[in-house]
Design a protein around this motif. Structure first.
Motif: not given
Length: 360
Positions: A52-76
């Motif tokens: 969720v959006k939060d004023a204290i943590s707006d600059d925090i970056i959420i990153h994963s080594p494997v892209s969302e596109e690859v995960k979706i393609e893998s699940m499909q």
């Protein structure tokens, strides 16, 4: 952005990341202010954690080594392959296996490349995908965990590739079991559990007949429930009777199983999943693998709120390489009093430890 438990959502909270289904379609877009109906829908869909959006943590970056596109393609891909296996059974497998080997190997290669290129820890909590079948998402998650662990163990590229393919297909035997048992919300009775325990052998027999797949891929299906002390199944193998790949998959499989939302229980947090692995270290799991696995995952993912041993509360800002239980955090509360937020690097504060999560 801050990671909180879905059951703690309130009307007016804004999503900081969209929520997808396993076909890549957005179910709820980010920046949307949630209504009571939306929150109930998320809970009904089995969503455990959301950003969720939060004023204290707006600059925090959420990153994963494997892209969302690859995960979706893998699940499909897993979904399509497993449904084809289910429809065709043990007949007419030649063409199917040829396509499976080609398509899945390409996906595994992409996952390997992204994990090795990025060198960032994995955090499946950062993924908000709704799958209509746990089996598909579990197969992809276990592949990512197994590849990351194999990379940490310095396996050869050929080994990692075969292990990744074996991980994608490790639970294929389940497609031949009754769906009502696989998705049962209550506790399995003895007959049902015995039936579930046949899936490693079913998968092995199915995969080993293929000339297109390495035999080791079939053994991944056969051995992922074997345990070091002989308490596993289906053969009760002991110690080095279990192939290296079987040991790796045992670790990856258990961790994802306990940290994933299931129809019969809520997902555990990463530290709780690690605690289970460490409690079985030396008896159920290879100790060195458990230790190395700890270095491949975000024990306290970016955006999660934690409690410190000196009564401070903080949000995780970023990870420290190889010190994933000692991240950089943003303190916002001291002794239950709100303070002006400031960052603290736990790698430099040996007298302060993380005592737990605060997900509400």
């Amino acid at each position: 952005m801050r990671l909180i438990a879905a059951k703690s959502l309130e009307e007016g909270n804004e999503l900081a990341k969209p929520i997808y289904n396993d076909r890549g379609q957005v179910l709820i877009q980010k920046n949307i202010k949630l209504t009571k109906a939306m929150i109930n829908r998320l809970l009904h869909l089995g969503v455990t954690f959301v950003y969720v959006k939060d004023a204290i943590s707006d600059d925090i970056i959420i990153h994963s080594p494997v892209s969302e596109e690859v995960k979706i393609e893998s699940m499909q891909t897993v979904k399509s392959v497993f449904n084809s296996f289910k429809s065709n059974g043990f007949k007419d497998k030649g063409f199917l296996f040829s396509k499976v080997n080609e398509n899945m190997t390409e996906l595994v290669d992409t996952i390997i490349t992204q994990i090795q290129r990025d060198q960032e820890v994995l955090s499946i909590m950062s993924d908000i995908f709704i799958s209509d079948d746990y089996l598909f998402s579990h197969s992809v998650n276990v592949t990512m965990y197994a590849v990351a662990l194999a990379n940490e163990m310095k396996m050869t590229q050929k080994q990692i590739r075969q292990l990744g393919l074996g991980a994608m297909l490790h639970d294929v035997g389940k497609v031949f079991l009754p769906e009502e048992i696989l998705k049962k919300a209550g506790k399995l009775n003895d007959f049902e559990f015995d039936l579930i325990k046949t899936h490693p052998e079913l998968g092995f027999e199915f995969l080993r007949s293929s000339s297109d797949l390495p035999l080791l891929v079939a053994h991944c299906a056969y051995q992922h429930h074997e345990r070091m002390d002989g308490s596993g199944y289906p053969r009760g193998l002991v110690g080095d009777e279990i192939h290296l790949f079987g040991k790796v998959l045992g670790v990856a499989d258990v961790f994802d199983a306990v940290t994933s939302q299931r129809v019969y229980r809520d997902a555990m947090l990463p530290q709780e999943g690690l605690d289970i692995l460490f409690s079985g270290s030396g008896t159920l799991f290879e100790p060195e693998m458990v230790r190395l696995f700890r270095d491949t995952i975000a024990v306290y993912p970016n955006g999660v709120t934690i409690e410190l041993s000196d009564n401070r509360r903080a949000i995780v800002v970023r990870q420290n390489h190889k010190l994933y239980n000692r991240p950089v955090v943003r303190v916002f509360s001291e002794n239950n009093q709100v303070v002006t937020p400031y960052d603290l690097d736990l790698a430099t504060k040996n007298n302060v430890t993380v005592t737990g999560y605060k997900m509400s």
